[in-house]
Design a protein around this motif. Structure first.
Motif, PDB file in Angstrom:
ATOM      1  N   LEU A 107      13.879  -0.400 -13.895  1.00 33.79           N
ATOM      2  CA  LEU A 107      14.945   0.800 -13.618  1.00 33.79           C
ATOM      3  C   LEU A 107      15.110   2.009 -13.306  1.00 33.79           C
ATOM      4  CD1 LEU A 107      17.817  -1.964 -12.522  1.00 33.79           C
ATOM      5  CD2 LEU A 107      15.903  -1.072 -10.403  1.00 33.79           C
ATOM      6  N   VAL A 108      15.380   2.263 -14.756  1.00 33.00           N
ATOM      7  CA  VAL A 108      15.491   3.346 -15.379  1.00 33.00           C
ATOM      8  C   VAL A 108      13.929   4.859 -15.071  1.00 33.00           C
ATOM      9  CG1 VAL A 108      16.183   4.586 -17.378  1.00 33.00           C
ATOM     10  CG2 VAL A 108      17.659   3.463 -16.623  1.00 33.00           C
ATOM     11  N   GLU A 109      13.444   3.727 -15.533  1.00 30.46           N
ATOM     12  CA  GLU A 109      11.748   4.143 -15.877  1.00 30.46           C
ATOM     13  C   GLU A 109      11.129   4.301 -13.977  1.00 30.46           C
ATOM     14  OE1 GLU A 109       7.758   5.915 -17.009  1.00 30.46           O
ATOM     15  OE2 GLU A 109      10.202   5.158 -18.376  1.00 30.46           O
ATOM     16  N   ALA A 110      11.876   4.125 -13.679  1.00 30.18           N
ATOM     17  CA  ALA A 110      11.325   3.995 -12.108  1.00 30.18           C
ATOM     18  C   ALA A 110      12.595   5.106 -11.156  1.00 30.18           C
ATOM     19  CB  ALA A 110      11.691   2.957 -11.079  1.00 30.18           C
ATOM     20  N   ASP A 141       0.678  -1.513  -0.184  1.00 26.31           N
ATOM     21  CA  ASP A 141       0.299   0.041  -0.186  1.00 26.31           C
ATOM     22  C   ASP A 141       1.486   1.032   0.257  1.00 26.31           C
ATOM     23  OD1 ASP A 141      -2.338  -0.913  -0.097  1.00 26.31           O
ATOM     24  OD2 ASP A 141      -2.604  -1.276   2.209  1.00 26.31           O
ATOM     25  N   GLU A 142       2.225   1.125   0.767  1.00 26.41           N
ATOM     26  CA  GLU A 142       2.803   2.101   0.173  1.00 26.41           C
ATOM     27  C   GLU A 142       3.910   2.281  -0.251  1.00 26.41           C
ATOM     28  OE1 GLU A 142       4.187   2.717   4.875  1.00 26.41           O
ATOM     29  OE2 GLU A 142       4.945   0.971   4.277  1.00 26.41           O
ATOM     30  N   ILE A 143       3.846   1.609  -1.738  1.00 27.66           N
ATOM     31  CA  ILE A 143       4.279   1.697  -2.866  1.00 27.66           C
ATOM     32  C   ILE A 143       3.652   2.546  -4.103  1.00 27.66           C
ATOM     33  CG2 ILE A 143       5.556   0.560  -4.930  1.00 27.66           C
ATOM     34  CD1 ILE A 143       7.208   0.522  -2.544  1.00 27.66           C
ATOM     35  N   ASP A 144       4.318   3.209  -4.277  1.00 25.75           N
ATOM     36  CA  ASP A 144       3.084   5.181  -5.544  1.00 25.75           C
ATOM     37  C   ASP A 144       3.319   3.804  -6.722  1.00 25.75           C
ATOM     38  OD1 ASP A 144       2.344   6.218  -3.507  1.00 25.75           O
ATOM     39  OD2 ASP A 144       4.690   7.235  -3.874  1.00 25.75           O
ATOM     40  N   VAL A 145       4.269   3.777  -7.438  1.00 20.68           N
ATOM     41  CA  VAL A 145       4.037   3.006  -8.908  1.00 20.68           C
ATOM     42  C   VAL A 145       5.265   1.461  -9.111  1.00 20.68           C
ATOM     43  CG1 VAL A 145       6.880   4.725  -9.144  1.00 20.68           C
ATOM     44  CG2 VAL A 145       4.949   4.104 -10.832  1.00 20.68           C
ATOM     45  N   THR A 204       7.752   6.461  -3.605  1.00 16.09           N
ATOM     46  CA  THR A 204       8.419   5.443  -4.288  1.00 16.09           C
ATOM     47  C   THR A 204       8.001   4.175  -5.021  1.00 16.09           C
ATOM     48  OG1 THR A 204       6.574   4.530  -2.678  1.00 16.09           O
ATOM     49  CG2 THR A 204       8.034   5.081  -1.502  1.00 16.09           C
ATOM     50  N   ALA A 205       8.655   3.765  -4.896  1.00 15.76           N
ATOM     51  CA  ALA A 205       9.087   2.284  -6.595  1.00 15.76           C
ATOM     52  C   ALA A 205       9.216   1.200  -6.195  1.00 15.76           C
ATOM     53  CB  ALA A 205       9.106   2.745  -7.631  1.00 15.76           C
ATOM     54  N   LEU A 206       8.576   0.190  -7.003  1.00 15.36           N
ATOM     55  CA  LEU A 206       8.660  -1.139  -7.405  1.00 15.36           C
ATOM     56  C   LEU A 206       9.250  -1.707  -8.332  1.00 15.36           C
ATOM     57  CD1 LEU A 206       7.673  -4.185  -5.085  1.00 15.36           C
ATOM     58  CD2 LEU A 206       7.736  -4.646  -7.517  1.00 15.36           C
ATOM     59  N   VAL A 207      10.426  -2.140  -8.520  1.00 16.63           N
ATOM     60  CA  VAL A 207      11.044  -2.862  -9.731  1.00 16.63           C
ATOM     61  C   VAL A 207      11.013  -4.226  -9.516  1.00 16.63           C
ATOM     62  CG1 VAL A 207      12.862  -2.381 -11.353  1.00 16.63           C
ATOM     63  CG2 VAL A 207      12.599  -0.712  -9.848  1.00 16.63           C
ATOM     64  N   HIS A 208      10.577  -4.416 -10.517  1.00 16.39           N
ATOM     65  CA  HIS A 208      10.553  -6.444 -10.353  1.00 16.39           C
ATOM     66  C   HIS A 208      10.733  -6.687 -11.951  1.00 16.39           C
ATOM     67  CE1 HIS A 208      10.218 -10.706  -9.481  1.00 16.39           C
ATOM     68  NE2 HIS A 208       9.528 -11.042 -10.083  1.00 16.39           N
ATOM     69  N   GLY A 209      12.032  -7.399 -11.156  1.00 17.13           N
ATOM     70  CA  GLY A 209      12.829  -8.833 -12.889  1.00 17.13           C
ATOM     71  C   GLY A 209      11.967 -10.403 -12.377  1.00 17.13           C
ATOM     72  N   THR A 210      12.005 -10.315 -14.040  1.00 15.74           N
ATOM     73  CA  THR A 210      12.176 -11.930 -14.139  1.00 15.74           C
ATOM     74  C   THR A 210      12.992 -12.417 -14.594  1.00 15.74           C
ATOM     75  OG1 THR A 210       9.837 -12.201 -13.730  1.00 15.74           O
ATOM     76  CG2 THR A 210       9.706 -13.827 -14.142  1.00 15.74           C
ATOM     77  N   THR A 231      13.354  -8.355  -7.053  1.00 14.24           N
ATOM     78  CA  THR A 231      12.631  -7.256  -6.214  1.00 14.24           C
ATOM     79  C   THR A 231      13.380  -6.283  -5.561  1.00 14.24           C
ATOM     80  OG1 THR A 231      10.701  -8.075  -6.195  1.00 14.24           O
ATOM     81  CG2 THR A 231      10.150  -6.392  -5.476  1.00 14.24           C
ATOM     82  N   VAL A 232      13.727  -5.173  -6.077  1.00 12.01           N
ATOM     83  CA  VAL A 232      13.848  -3.547  -5.949  1.00 12.01           C
ATOM     84  C   VAL A 232      12.792  -2.744  -5.403  1.00 12.01           C
ATOM     85  CG1 VAL A 232      15.802  -1.755  -6.354  1.00 12.01           C
ATOM     86  CG2 VAL A 232      16.216  -4.442  -6.900  1.00 12.01           C
ATOM     87  N   ILE A 233      12.953  -1.989  -4.224  1.00 13.52           N
ATOM     88  CA  ILE A 233      12.383  -0.764  -3.860  1.00 13.52           C
ATOM     89  C   ILE A 233      13.280   0.067  -4.024  1.00 13.52           C
ATOM     90  CG2 ILE A 233      10.044  -0.338  -2.338  1.00 13.52           C
ATOM     91  CD1 ILE A 233       9.596  -3.390  -1.272  1.00 13.52           C
TER      92      ILE A 233
END
Length: 362
Positions: free
Chosen positions: A320-323, A263-267, A341-347, A356-358
Motif C-alpha cells: 500500500l505504501v508503494e502504491a 486495462d484502466e489500472i496503471d500500476v 490508478t493502482a491495484l494492491v493485492h494481498g495474499t 484487493t484494493v484499488i
C-alpha cells in the motif's frame, strides 16, 4: 463520502536491532508526519503481529484511545482487508482518522515463527503432516510444479520473476538488495534447492520492517476506489484448484466497486512471497491470460517487493505504501509515468486469503 490515504511511511528495514513496538512507533509517527496529522487526532487503529491483543497493546504504547480498532489476522492479505474496514468505519462515522500499521523484527530475533498459523490436530494436518512438508514453501512449490507442468514452462521461466524483482530493487534505496547488483537467471537456478521447483532465490527475503498508512475522509490524498476479498481454503489438501486462486473473486469485487477494468489500472502491487505468486496473481486479476502471467507487461511490484526489497513476515502494508507513492508521483527512479490508478493485492496463508484494493487520484 470519499475516504483517502493521506500519509504513508516505512519504519527501518533490514536488520534493525529494534523491538516490534519501536518499529511500529516509527512507522506510525512517520506516516502521521507525512500526513501532517497529530497523533491526538487518531481515533481508529488496525494492526496485528504484536500479541493476541495487538491493537490494544499498540494503542496503550502510543497513548491513544481509539473509538474503532481491528486486529484481525488473515496473513499477508489482512492489511488490504483493513483498508476496507477502515473506509467503512469512516463512512459510518465511527471514527475520523485511522492508522493501519505493522512491523516485525523477525531478522533481528532470528525467527520466522508465526504462531497459530498451522496447528497439529486440524483436519488438514491429518492429511498433510505425514509427508512432512516445509511450511509454507512446500505448498507454494506444489502450486509452482503444477503451473510449470500445465503450461509447458521450466524453472528458468519462473526465475525471471526474481531477476525482475532485483532489477526494480536497484532503483529503490530502501531495498535490502539495493546496491547488491543485478541477479541472473543462472544464479537463481544455481541457488540451493529448498522445495522443488523453488530454490532459495525463488523465496522472499527474511527482514525486519513494516509500515503504516493514514486514512481520513478528507478530499486530499489517494482515494480508496474499491475493495474486495475472498477466503478459499486452509491447507493444500482442501484447495479446490491449485491454479485458480481467490484473487479471481476478490479482484472482480474490487473492480466492480471501483467501476474500473484491468486495462484502466496503471500500476500493480502484488504480494510476492514466492516467484510463483506473481504470474498467478497477474492472471487471476485479469492482467494476463492463463499461463501468460510471467510475461504480463503491466508495471508491477515497482519497489522490489518481498523478493528483493523486504519481507517482514507480512508484506501487505508495504504494498500500500508503494502504491500511494506511485500515485503521488514520488517514486523517484522507479516512478511509473502518469500513474493515476493502482491495484494492491494481498495474499495470506497458501493462497488461502485474498484481498484487493484499488486506489486512484483525480
Amino acid at each position: 463520502m470519499s475516504v483517502a490515504i493521506v500519509g504513508v511511511a516505512e519504519c527501518d528495514l533490514g536488520q534493525t536491532g529494534k523491538s516490534v513496538l519501536e518499529l511500529q512507533t516509527q512507522a506510525v509517527t512517520r506516516a502521521l508526519a507525512d500526513a501532517g496529522i497529530p497523533l491526538s487526532e487518531v481515533d481508529g487503529l488496525a494492526t496485528n503481529g504484536i500479541s493476541r491483543f495487538s491493537a490494544t497493546q499498540l494503542a496503550d504504547y502510543l497513548g491513544i484511545r481509539p473509538a474503532w480498532s481491528d486486529s484481525t489476522f488473515a496473513g499477508g492479505a489482512v492489511f488490504e482487508m483493513y483498508v476496507a474496514r477502515a473506509a467503512q468505519a469512516i463512512e459510518a462515522g465511527q471514527c475520523g482518522t485511522v492508522v493501519i500499521s505493522y512491523a516485525s523484527n523477525q531478522r533481528t530475533a532470528r525467527s520466522r515463527k508465526m504462531t497459530g498459523v498451522f496447528e497439529e490436530g486440524t483436519p488438514e494436518a491429518d492429511f498433510e503432516e505425514p509427508y512432512r512438508p516445509l511450511y509454507p514453501i512446500s505448498y507454494y512449490a506444489m502450486v509452482a510444479q503444477r503451473y510449470l507442468h500445465t503450461y509447458g514452462l521450466g524453472r528458468a521461466d519462473l526465475a525471471e520473476v526474481a531477476v525482475a524483482a532485483r532489477a526494480k530493487a536497484q532503483l529503490n534505496p530502501a531495498a535490502w538488495t539495493y546496491g547488491k547488483g543485478p541477479l541472473t537467471v543462472d544464479e537463481v537456478l544455481e541457488a540451493p534447492m529448498i522445495s522443488s521447483p523453488l530454490g532459495k532465490l525463488d523465496c522472499c527475503l527474511v527482514t525486519d520492517g513494516g509500515g503504516a498508512i493514514v486514512l481520513t475522509s478528507q478530499s486530499r490524498g489517494v482515494e480508496v476506489l474499491g475493495y474486495g476479498e475472498s477466503l478459499t481454503h486452509t491447507g493444500m489438501a482442501t484447495a479446490p484448484d491449485l491454479l485458480r486462486t481467490g484473487a479471481v473473486d476478490s479482484g472482480r469485487r474490487a473492480f466492480a466497486r471501483a467501476g474500473l477494468t484491468p486495462d484502466e489500472i496503471d500500476v500493480v502491487q502484488l504480494y510476492d512471497s514466492f516467484t510463483i505468486s506473481v504470474p498467478l496473481g497477474m492472471e487471476a486479476l485479469g492482467f494476463a491470460g492463463a499461463g501468460e502471467g510471467l510475461y504480463a507487461d503491466k508495471p508491477h511490484n515497482t519497489g522490489g517487493g518481498g523478493l528483493a526489497c523486504c519481507h517482514p513476515g507480512q508484506l501487505g502494508v508495504l504494498l500500500l505504501v508503494e502504491a500511494v507513492r506511485q500515485l503521488r508521483g514520488s517514486g523517484g527512479e522507479r516512478q511509473v509515468p502518469n500513474a493515476r490508478t493502482a491495484l494492491v493485492h494481498g495474499t495470506g496463508g497458501i493462497f488461502s486469503s485474498h484481498a484487493t484494493v484499488i486506489l486512484g487520484v483525480s
